[in-house]
Design an enzyme around this catalytic site. Structure first.
Site, PDB file in Angstrom:
ATOM      1  N   GLY A  16       0.820  -1.076  -0.059  1.00 35.51           N
ATOM      2  CA  GLY A  16      -0.003  -0.046   0.109  1.00 35.51           C
ATOM      3  C   GLY A  16       0.831   1.303   0.175  1.00 35.51           C
ATOM      4  O   GLY A  16       0.310   2.356   0.680  1.00 35.51           O
ATOM      5  N   ASP A 184      -0.756   1.337  17.325  1.00 32.06           N
ATOM      6  CA  ASP A 184      -1.935   2.191  17.770  1.00 32.06           C
ATOM      7  C   ASP A 184      -1.047   3.618  17.764  1.00 32.06           C
ATOM      8  O   ASP A 184      -0.228   3.746  18.652  1.00 32.06           O
ATOM      9  CB  ASP A 184      -2.303   2.046  19.110  1.00 32.06           C
ATOM     10  CG  ASP A 184      -3.552   2.800  19.663  1.00 32.06           C
ATOM     11  OD1 ASP A 184      -3.234   4.136  19.438  1.00 32.06           O
ATOM     12  OD2 ASP A 184      -4.479   2.584  20.089  1.00 32.06           O
ATOM     13  N   HIS A 185      -1.165   4.469  16.812  1.00 33.21           N
ATOM     14  CA  HIS A 185      -0.068   5.381  16.896  1.00 33.21           C
ATOM     15  C   HIS A 185      -0.444   6.519  18.004  1.00 33.21           C
ATOM     16  O   HIS A 185       0.700   7.071  18.370  1.00 33.21           O
ATOM     17  CB  HIS A 185      -0.294   6.146  15.652  1.00 33.21           C
ATOM     18  CG  HIS A 185      -1.559   7.226  15.397  1.00 33.21           C
ATOM     19  ND1 HIS A 185      -2.662   6.802  15.138  1.00 33.21           N
ATOM     20  CD2 HIS A 185      -1.539   8.794  15.523  1.00 33.21           C
ATOM     21  CE1 HIS A 185      -3.385   7.912  15.022  1.00 33.21           C
ATOM     22  NE2 HIS A 185      -2.688   9.178  15.471  1.00 33.21           N
ATOM     23  N   HIS A 247      -7.356   4.083  20.709  1.00 33.52           N
ATOM     24  CA  HIS A 247      -6.449   5.328  21.098  1.00 33.52           C
ATOM     25  C   HIS A 247      -7.005   5.500  22.622  1.00 33.52           C
ATOM     26  O   HIS A 247      -5.965   5.798  23.658  1.00 33.52           O
ATOM     27  CB  HIS A 247      -6.928   6.403  20.424  1.00 33.52           C
ATOM     28  CG  HIS A 247      -6.589   6.294  18.958  1.00 33.52           C
ATOM     29  ND1 HIS A 247      -5.482   5.424  18.619  1.00 33.52           N
ATOM     30  CD2 HIS A 247      -6.808   6.536  17.681  1.00 33.52           C
ATOM     31  CE1 HIS A 247      -5.258   5.121  17.293  1.00 33.52           C
ATOM     32  NE2 HIS A 247      -6.267   6.102  16.802  1.00 33.52           N
ATOM     33  N   LYS A 352      -9.418  21.267  18.133  1.00 33.36           N
ATOM     34  CA  LYS A 352      -8.708  19.992  18.322  1.00 33.36           C
ATOM     35  C   LYS A 352      -8.119  19.979  19.623  1.00 33.36           C
ATOM     36  O   LYS A 352      -7.223  21.158  19.993  1.00 33.36           O
ATOM     37  CB  LYS A 352      -7.728  20.087  17.248  1.00 33.36           C
ATOM     38  CG  LYS A 352      -6.690  18.831  17.255  1.00 33.36           C
ATOM     39  CD  LYS A 352      -5.789  18.787  16.116  1.00 33.36           C
ATOM     40  CE  LYS A 352      -4.583  17.782  16.146  1.00 33.36           C
ATOM     41  NZ  LYS A 352      -4.806  16.687  15.647  1.00 33.36           N
TER      42      LYS A 352
HETATM   43  C1  BG6 Z   1      -7.019   7.642  13.430  1.00 33.12           C
HETATM   44  C2  BG6 Z   1      -8.375   7.592  13.074  1.00 33.12           C
HETATM   45  O1  BG6 Z   1      -6.611   6.272  13.981  1.00 33.12           O
HETATM   46  O2  BG6 Z   1      -6.760   8.590  14.377  1.00 33.12           O
HETATM   47  C3  BG6 Z   1      -9.022   8.839  12.850  1.00 33.12           C
HETATM   48  O3  BG6 Z   1      -8.872   6.576  12.220  1.00 33.12           O
HETATM   49  C4  BG6 Z   1      -8.614  10.188  13.437  1.00 33.12           C
HETATM   50  O4  BG6 Z   1     -10.529   8.969  12.416  1.00 33.12           O
HETATM   51  C5  BG6 Z   1      -6.948  10.045  13.908  1.00 33.12           C
HETATM   52  O5  BG6 Z   1      -8.699  11.323  12.936  1.00 33.12           O
HETATM   53  C6  BG6 Z   1      -6.516  10.951  14.867  1.00 33.12           C
HETATM   54  O6  BG6 Z   1      -5.288  11.089  15.105  1.00 33.12           O
HETATM   55  P1  BG6 Z   1      -4.431  12.135  15.353  1.00 33.12           P
HETATM   56  O7  BG6 Z   1      -3.202  11.780  15.682  1.00 33.12           O
HETATM   57  O8  BG6 Z   1      -4.633  13.242  14.386  1.00 33.12           O
HETATM   58  O9  BG6 Z   1      -5.035  12.812  16.750  1.00 33.12           O
END
Ligand code: BG6
Length: 493
Positions: A16, A184-185, A247, A352
């Site tokens: 990908g 899980d970032h 998250h 945000k």
């Molecule tokens: C992702 C979600 O895992 O995290 C998105 O699929 C979301 O919908 C995003 O916008 C948010 O990540 P961050 O790092 O911008 O807070």
């Protein structure tokens, strides 16, 4: 965790590679690691795509995107060094011969390194392809060395508990658990990792970190963006699956876990699973008491008309998908007895802002009960993003001749300490290159996290919310969310 380990030569294969994640996050992360001297001495990135392309054209495309998405500036010198490590490889996901050709390509790289290099497979593709890819990797023995070969899987990891269990057992046919890096970032974010340092690197907070002193915990992840181009995906997902199952529950684990005996990945992951297991499961008839859902409707923000969720591309006109979710969790363990953990997240919210609030209990008796000013109970706020700071709120004397009090705040600003904060993906990719699993999800963690949300998920799926849309784009979510905390005498911070 990842201190002082030497990186072995590695070939990184991105499935990908022409997609959004690769251009926005993966290549910029590798590029920044490269500039920081954190890539292995010998490495190659093999970018897989269906269409015919040349290395040169693909590299140009990556360079253009780096200019928009890289944290560090793209200089011609750095780029010249980095681009030589990128190879485009035309590949068909469902054709065995494509994997055999890939095997040959990887062996050619090994011949140049002079050893069988580590292999890191990054699956930046839809979850429905995982099974095909994993099976082909097995039959063509692409990941034949469990000590050297790893696979990174993006979320969503399944769409409910059952599918996550099936995915885990499918992957287990090809990979050992230690080879699987479920991303899980949020766990790669500096401020989320700092929760561990803050809690377990100090002696003054941990003694207070329990039900005796803490009244409630709030975790908010508010997003200003809507579903953008991901309508079709989001319509099948919703806020509970997209954000809370992963998250927000991971942040909750960091806040609530018991002190790990060491920083070994197994130890930390065990403590997180303990938290997930201790979260009280609710019955279907309790869902409305513990959870609130919302969907944004159209609105006008700063004079500009903003679409509602149901007007976005790929969304049904009568969609039942939630773009906002708030839940009250209780942890049935000694430390957190009766302390509500309120979590909420939503799209198209006022701003945000992701943050954790630890609300301490008020004083049992106040020496200042005659003071004209109300005492505010102490509060600790951990700002995750975009602000990255920790704030301790306390009472202090108002300067002057009388003994009046006023609230004050002590701030630790992460930004001020280190402006050049690595992106979450840099941390996570570096850890994957090093073979450090701490910040990745283990199979039981993922399954347990699905278990935590199952009842709510099923109730919401099976019962249409007739009040949708129930919050305006650009607001703080549906009104009902206040009742969730007010019932306990609390307020959202
Ligand atoms: C992702 C979600 O895992 O995290 C998105 O699929 C979301 O919908 C995003 O916008 C948010 O990540 P961050 O790092 O911008 O807070």
């Amino acid at each position: 965790m990842n201190q002082n380990r030497i990186l072995q030569p590695t070939t990184i294969v991105i499935f990908g590679a022409t997609g959004d994640l690769a251009k926005r996050k993966l290549f910029p992360a590798f590029y920044n690691l490269y500039i920081d001297g954190r890539m292995p001495k010998g490495f190659n990135i093999v970018a897989l795509g269906r269409a015919e392309n040349t290395d040169e054209l693909f590299r140009n495309y990556i360079k253009e995107n780096l200019e928009s998405f890289s944290r560090k500036k793209v200089t011609s010198e750095d780029w010249a060094g980095f681009q030589a490590h990128i190879t485009y490889f035309q590949h068909q996901l469902d054709e065995e011969s494509s994997y055999q050709n890939l095997q040959q390509k990887l062996q050619d790289f090994d011949a140049v390194y002079g050893i069988r290099a580590n292999r890191l497979f990054y699956l930046s593709i839809g979850p429905n392809f995982i099974s095909t890819i994993s099976n082909h990797i097995k039959t063509t023995a692409l990941a034949s060395d469990p000590k050297k070969d790893r696979i990174i899987i993006e979320k969503p990891f399944g769409h409910n508990k059952q599918s996550a269990i099936e995915l885990n057992s499918l992957l287990a046919k090809t990979f050992e658990e230690e080879q699987i890096y479920r991303i899980d970032h949020y766990l790669g974010k500096e401020t989320v990792q700092n929760i561990l340092a803050f809690r377990f690197g100090n002696s003054i907070f941990e003694p207070l970190w329990k039900h005796k002193y803490i009244e409630s915990v709030q975790i908010t992840v508010a997003e200003e963006v809507g579903v953008e181009t991901r309508g079709a995906f989001y319509e099948q997902t919703g806020a509970l699956r997209d954000m809370i199952q992963n998250h927000l529950l991971q942040i909750l684990c960091m806040v609530a876990m018991e002190p790990p005996a060491s920083l070994q990945s197994g130890e930390i992951r065990d403590r997180k699973v303990d938290v997930l297991k201790s979260i009280r499961r609710i019955s279907p008839d309790q869902v409305d008491h513990y959870a609130v859902r919302g969907q944004y409707g159209k609105s006008t923000i700063n004079g500009v008309d903003v679409k509602g969720y149901r007007q976005e591309n790929g969304i049904a006109g009568d969609s039942n998908t939630e773009t906002f979710a708030a839940i009250k969790f209780y942890l049935d363990n000694e430390r957190w007895k009766d302390v509500p953990f309120y979590v909420r997240t939503g799209k198209k919210m006022k701003e945000k802002h992701s943050y954790i609030t630890i609300q301490f209990k008020p004083l049992p008796h106040s020496t200042f009960s005659d003071s004209p000013h109300l005492l505010s109970a102490n509060r600790l706020i951990i700002n995750i993003q975009p602000m990255m700071d920790i704030r301790l709120q306390f009472m202090t004397k108002k300067p002057g001749l009388t003994l009046d009090l006023k609230p004050a705040e002590m701030i630790f600003d992460n930004f001020a300490c280190q402006e050049d904060t690595p992106e979450a993906y840099e941390t996570l990719l570096q850890d994957a290159l090093l073979g450090d699993l701490t910040l990745f999800m283990r199979s039981d963690q993922v399954e347990e996290a699905w278990d935590v949300v199952t009842t709510i998920q099923e109730a919401w799926e099976n019962n249409k919310d007739l009040s949708f849309p129930n919050y305006k784009a650009g607001s703080w979510g549906p009104e009902d969310v206040n009742a969730l905390v007010e019932r306990q005498g609390h307020n959202w911070v």
